[in-house]
Design a protein around this motif. Sequence first.
Motif, PDB file in Angstrom:
ATOM      1  N   ASN A 151       0.820  -1.213   0.000  1.00 19.70           N
ATOM      2  CA  ASN A 151       0.000   0.000   0.000  1.00 19.70           C
ATOM      3  C   ASN A 151       0.854   1.264   0.000  1.00 19.70           C
ATOM      4  O   ASN A 151       0.426   2.318  -0.440  1.00 19.70           O
ATOM      5  N   MET A 152       2.082   1.130   0.531  1.00 22.80           N
ATOM      6  CA  MET A 152       2.990   2.272   0.575  1.00 22.80           C
ATOM      7  C   MET A 152       3.581   2.565  -0.806  1.00 22.80           C
ATOM      8  O   MET A 152       4.204   3.604  -1.020  1.00 22.80           O
ATOM      9  N   GLY A 153       3.397   1.624  -1.751  1.00 24.15           N
ATOM     10  CA  GLY A 153       3.918   1.840  -3.101  1.00 24.15           C
ATOM     11  C   GLY A 153       5.257   1.172  -3.354  1.00 24.15           C
ATOM     12  O   GLY A 153       5.943   1.476  -4.327  1.00 24.15           O
ATOM     13  N   THR A 154       5.643   0.249  -2.464  1.00 22.13           N
ATOM     14  CA  THR A 154       6.900  -0.467  -2.658  1.00 22.13           C
ATOM     15  C   THR A 154       6.844  -1.314  -3.924  1.00 22.13           C
ATOM     16  O   THR A 154       5.862  -2.000  -4.168  1.00 22.13           O
ATOM     17  N   LEU A 155       7.911  -1.242  -4.707  1.00 18.76           N
ATOM     18  CA  LEU A 155       7.979  -2.075  -5.906  1.00 18.76           C
ATOM     19  C   LEU A 155       8.975  -3.200  -5.671  1.00 18.76           C
ATOM     20  O   LEU A 155      10.141  -2.975  -5.352  1.00 18.76           O
ATOM     21  N   ASP A 156       8.492  -4.435  -5.783  1.00 19.72           N
ATOM     22  CA  ASP A 156       9.374  -5.596  -5.682  1.00 19.72           C
ATOM     23  C   ASP A 156       8.856  -6.615  -6.688  1.00 19.72           C
ATOM     24  O   ASP A 156       7.953  -7.378  -6.407  1.00 19.72           O
ATOM     25  N   PHE A 157       9.450  -6.596  -7.889  1.00 20.98           N
ATOM     26  CA  PHE A 157       8.860  -7.354  -8.987  1.00 20.98           C
ATOM     27  C   PHE A 157       8.839  -8.847  -8.694  1.00 20.98           C
ATOM     28  O   PHE A 157       7.813  -9.498  -8.819  1.00 20.98           O
ATOM     29  N   ALA A 158       9.998  -9.417  -8.344  1.00 23.24           N
ATOM     30  CA  ALA A 158      10.039 -10.870  -8.205  1.00 23.24           C
ATOM     31  C   ALA A 158      10.684 -11.323  -6.900  1.00 23.24           C
ATOM     32  O   ALA A 158      11.052 -12.485  -6.768  1.00 23.24           O
ATOM     33  N   GLY A 159      10.826 -10.424  -5.935  1.00 26.64           N
ATOM     34  CA  GLY A 159      11.266 -10.918  -4.640  1.00 26.64           C
ATOM     35  C   GLY A 159      12.609 -10.426  -4.128  1.00 26.64           C
ATOM     36  O   GLY A 159      13.299 -11.150  -3.434  1.00 26.64           O
ATOM     37  N   GLY A 160      12.988  -9.210  -4.435  1.00 20.42           N
ATOM     38  CA  GLY A 160      14.212  -8.655  -3.862  1.00 20.42           C
ATOM     39  C   GLY A 160      14.109  -8.540  -2.350  1.00 20.42           C
ATOM     40  O   GLY A 160      15.031  -8.887  -1.620  1.00 20.42           O
ATOM     41  N   ILE A 161      12.945  -8.044  -1.891  1.00 24.38           N
ATOM     42  CA  ILE A 161      12.712  -7.943  -0.449  1.00 24.38           C
ATOM     43  C   ILE A 161      12.279  -9.291   0.099  1.00 24.38           C
ATOM     44  O   ILE A 161      12.868  -9.835   1.026  1.00 24.38           O
ATOM     45  N   VAL A 162      11.236  -9.845  -0.532  1.00 24.39           N
ATOM     46  CA  VAL A 162      10.585 -11.044   0.001  1.00 24.39           C
ATOM     47  C   VAL A 162      11.549 -12.226   0.041  1.00 24.39           C
ATOM     48  O   VAL A 162      11.574 -12.993   1.005  1.00 24.39           O
TER      49      VAL A 162
ATOM     50  N   ALA B 293      13.274  -6.465 -12.303  1.00 22.52           N
ATOM     51  CA  ALA B 293      13.146  -7.038 -13.653  1.00 22.52           C
ATOM     52  C   ALA B 293      11.970  -6.499 -14.463  1.00 22.52           C
ATOM     53  O   ALA B 293      12.082  -6.316 -15.671  1.00 22.52           O
ATOM     54  N   GLY B 294      10.864  -6.218 -13.803  1.00 20.94           N
ATOM     55  CA  GLY B 294       9.687  -5.768 -14.549  1.00 20.94           C
ATOM     56  C   GLY B 294       9.555  -4.260 -14.612  1.00 20.94           C
ATOM     57  O   GLY B 294       8.550  -3.735 -15.103  1.00 20.94           O
ATOM     58  N   PHE B 295      10.545  -3.529 -14.094  1.00 16.01           N
ATOM     59  CA  PHE B 295      10.419  -2.071 -14.004  1.00 16.01           C
ATOM     60  C   PHE B 295      11.544  -1.299 -14.685  1.00 16.01           C
ATOM     61  O   PHE B 295      11.450  -0.096 -14.847  1.00 16.01           O
ATOM     62  N   VAL B 296      12.634  -1.982 -15.024  1.00 19.11           N
ATOM     63  CA  VAL B 296      13.767  -1.249 -15.602  1.00 19.11           C
ATOM     64  C   VAL B 296      14.050  -1.757 -17.015  1.00 19.11           C
ATOM     65  O   VAL B 296      13.692  -2.879 -17.366  1.00 19.11           O
ATOM     66  N   SER B 297      14.716  -0.921 -17.803  1.00 16.93           N
ATOM     67  CA  SER B 297      15.049  -1.336 -19.156  1.00 16.93           C
ATOM     68  C   SER B 297      16.470  -1.913 -19.169  1.00 16.93           C
ATOM     69  O   SER B 297      17.120  -2.013 -18.141  1.00 16.93           O
TER      70      SER B 297
ATOM     71  N   SER C  53      11.054   2.818 -14.452  1.00 17.13           N
ATOM     72  CA  SER C  53      10.506   3.737 -15.444  1.00 17.13           C
ATOM     73  C   SER C  53       9.123   3.288 -15.884  1.00 17.13           C
ATOM     74  O   SER C  53       8.894   2.105 -16.159  1.00 17.13           O
ATOM     75  N   LYS C  54       8.205   4.243 -15.925  1.00 18.26           N
ATOM     76  CA  LYS C  54       6.850   3.917 -16.371  1.00 18.26           C
ATOM     77  C   LYS C  54       6.800   3.589 -17.852  1.00 18.26           C
ATOM     78  O   LYS C  54       5.836   3.006 -18.344  1.00 18.26           O
ATOM     79  N   ALA C  55       7.851   3.982 -18.556  1.00 21.17           N
ATOM     80  CA  ALA C  55       7.905   3.643 -19.982  1.00 21.17           C
ATOM     81  C   ALA C  55       8.042   2.133 -20.153  1.00 21.17           C
ATOM     82  O   ALA C  55       7.603   1.557 -21.137  1.00 21.17           O
ATOM     83  N   VAL C  56       8.675   1.477 -19.182  1.00 16.23           N
ATOM     84  CA  VAL C  56       8.812   0.020 -19.228  1.00 16.23           C
ATOM     85  C   VAL C  56       7.532  -0.639 -18.746  1.00 16.23           C
ATOM     86  O   VAL C  56       7.014  -1.553 -19.369  1.00 16.23           O
ATOM     87  N   ASN C  57       7.031  -0.162 -17.607  1.00 21.40           N
ATOM     88  CA  ASN C  57       5.856  -0.777 -17.003  1.00 21.40           C
ATOM     89  C   ASN C  57       4.955   0.308 -16.434  1.00 21.40           C
ATOM     90  O   ASN C  57       5.237   0.888 -15.397  1.00 21.40           O
TER      91      ASN C  57
END
Lengths: 450, 113
Positions: free
Chosen positions: A195-206, A317-321, A375-379
């Motif tokens: 809800n805070m807006g954290t981006l973790d595409f495939a588990g960097g944090i988790v 992976a899902g957010f950067v080019s 980048s929002k251009a990627v996702n």
Amino acid sequence: MKSTKYQLPIFLALVLLAAIALCGIFPAHAQEIAKNQPQAKIDTGDTAWVLMSAALVFLMTPGLAFFYGGLVRRKNVLSILMQCMVALCVISIQWVLCGYSLSFCPGNGFFGSLQWLGLNGVGLTPYAAYAPTIPHQAFMIFQAMFAVITPALIIGAFAERMKFSAYLIFIALWSLLIYNPICHWVWGVGGFLRNMGTLDFAGGIVVHINAGIASLVAAIVLGKRKGHEHTAPRPPHNLPLTVLGAGLLWFGWFGFNAGSALGANGIAVNAFVVTNTAAAAGGIAWAILEWLANGQPTMLGTVTGAIAGLAAITPAAGFVSVMPSLIIGLLASVFCFIAVAVIKPKFGYDDSLDAFGVHGISGIWGVIAVGLFASKAVNPLGADGLFFGNPHQLYVQAIAALIAVGYAFAGSFIIMKLVGIFTDMRVTDDEEAIGLDLSQHQEGAYTILE
Amino acid sequence: MKLIIAIIQPYKLEAVMEELDKTEIHLKTVSHVLGCGRQKGHSEIYRGVKEAGNLLKKVRLEIAVNDQFVEPTVSAITKAARTGEVGDGKIFVMDLESCIRIRTGEKGPEAIG
């Protein structure tokens, strides 16, 4: 307090039976949830890719077993393989019984609710909040493989000295009290980091921060391996096995990252490409660092660098080019090299196979890198990072990483101490000298004569 | 000059090497071997370590020494390798007729150390 021979197996069997019985109680609730779901259409291509990805991620755990197995002394290789394979068994069961519900069932900000216990209500129609185009159970089994490999990563920290029964209790508790909550915070509907807006595409944090920090704690609490007080570590007993494992990990990581797009789509392709690029950058960077520092590039260094690059690109992976992924992979090797070659000897903890030095460090770096390069251009569903004009995302990522580090550190410490009350965490000195293969499993990996 | 051959438990190698180093015995040859002694036939009593044909993994140390080092070497090995259980191993001491250092061609006692 030593347990008699049969206490632990009987205890485990009883827990299992109780859990199964408990799960039978909630079917009514579950059907309600199923009815309330928005109807969505299953896409065959998406489903095929996610199932395939789940199988790829599954393969990472045996891959990790070989990666770690090759690095230990020959008298301990089976203990590593055993710990990895048993993680597949124990956590797979834990996941369908309660882990999935605690992680992903909509609940409060900290825990999932218990309505999906025993997968009640987790059916074959999509659950739109997570993946609108694949059956809910496809998402569940894909996530199961993440839940399995995360505690397995910690094995690298306590390799060659942890008692098997203590290990079993540790991973069961750790999954329940550390993995499931953090997974819910970051990915679950209602999770406060999500809800805070954290981006973790495939588990960097988790996955990586979580397991990496637990590794550091485990290494500190267990203490050094015998004979490692003064001398350098013994050389790995089978490096080809380690390289095979690294190859399997790299291969499986395509499922880990590209599969996390949860569909056969452009984001998946982006994730696939940046994953491969970061791994390559990490591998070659480590080789060059060794070349400069020690005069020769090594095989072990190169695959370690590739794994560092893979772990670092995971949250991104899902957010950067692709160009940022080069930098992410390259710097992952630099940071991990410093952690393994400089920081570890200085502080003197015995993280046997560098689970913290590689996964912890590159996990933290990757999560921060999302805040820099996203980048929002990627996702379009992601966010812009610092370099795309949104410094707030960097702040969010840093806070999330810090919270995860703190919780994983404190929680893992408490669990280690708790398990230590009921059983010895370490094998005896004699058992350690004989090797865990014989002393814990009564098996030997290799013979001398044919 | 004597040749000392010791058959010891594999997991005692590290302790033996350390003890030998303390005794200033630095030259040795080490190999993995299989063997059995008195524990043959009831190996399952011995920590459940069973192997085909009752042959157990052992480590063999070969150390060539000048006469005055025989006693220190033997006692170092005995001290480090002994557990008091069946299977601790044996030490053989035998006369060594000759010794040649390949690099220099030196012969006899000075070629050993």
